[in-house]
Enzyme design. Structure first.
Site: not given
Ligand SMILES: Cc1cn([C@H]2C[C@H](O)[C@@H](COP(=O)(O)OP(=O)(O)OP(=O)(O)O)O2)c(=O)[nH]c1=O
Length: 183
Positions: A69
């Site tokens: 997460d």
């Molecule tokens: C800060 C930042 C976040 N993110 C993304 C990563 C995560 O996918 C998302 C944060 O949400 P999360 O809740 O961590 O993950 P998710 O819902 O995408 O997937 P799952 O719970 O099924 O594992 O933000 C980027 O892609 N680039 C960035 O620079």
């Protein structure tokens, strides 16, 4: 090493894990992500554990299950995915010209035993104008990302510097993960 199940629907996490040439399958968790924690490192570790446990319980328990997460933290505020475009705009106006932290928590469960850790990366944005922010939001990119931006996408042009692991910002600290499983 055991077969791996990545408990994630994030295409970024899949791509990052592929960089390590590990044999894995994907089973996204739909467990409710609720935590009473407020410190960002505790929030991400708890939510990563919820995702990993949910899938471990539903698996044949022969594989190592990984949950992760990611949140952004700015002056004690924990910022997840934006609720709507107005929320994304507020977040990006706040992060403009400032340094914030990105936390990713990782939980791995193997033979019923859980190991959880987190990694922190500092990210500094250049000053960005309201106009640039509005144009960025129109791309749709912020909506599924913690802190309302994707460093790997069109937010690239906002980045003044980073301190720590880039892949941690994108959603999975792959090098640290490999260090942890080799321990
Ligand atoms: C800060 C930042 C976040 N993110 C993304 C990563 C995560 O996918 C998302 C944060 O949400 P999360 O809740 O961590 O993950 P998710 O819902 O995408 O997937 P799952 O719970 O099924 O594992 O933000 C980027 O892609 N680039 C960035 O620079």
């Amino acid at each position: 090493m055991k077969h791996i199940i990545l408990a994630s629907a994030s295409p970024r996490r899949k791509e990052i894990l592929e960089l390590a040439d590990l044999d894995f399958d994907i089973m996204p968790s739909d467990a409710e992500e609720i935590t009473a924690k407020t410190a960002p490192h505790e929030v991400v570790m708890e939510l990563a554990s919820i995702k990993a446990r949910d899938i471990y319980e539903r698996s044949d328990k022969q594989s190592m299950v990984i949950g992760a997460d990611t949140v952004v933290a700015y002056h004690g505020q924990v910022l997840g995915k934006p609720a709507d475009e107005a929320d994304a705009k507020r977040t990006l106006m706040m992060l403009s010209g400032q340094t914030h932290e990105v936390y990713t928590g990782v939980c791995l469960i193997e033979d019923g035993e859980a190991k959880t850790f987190y990694e922190e990366t500092k990210v500094t944005f250049y000053e960005i104008s309201e106009d640039e922010i509005e144009r960025y939001i129109e791309t749709g990119e912020p909506m599924d990302k913690a802190g309302s931006y994707g460093i790997q996408g069109k937010a690239a042009v906002f980045i003044k510097g980073i301190e720590g692991d880039y892949y941690n910002v994108v959603g999975f600290p792959i090098a640290r993960f490999l260090q942890e499983i080799r321990k």
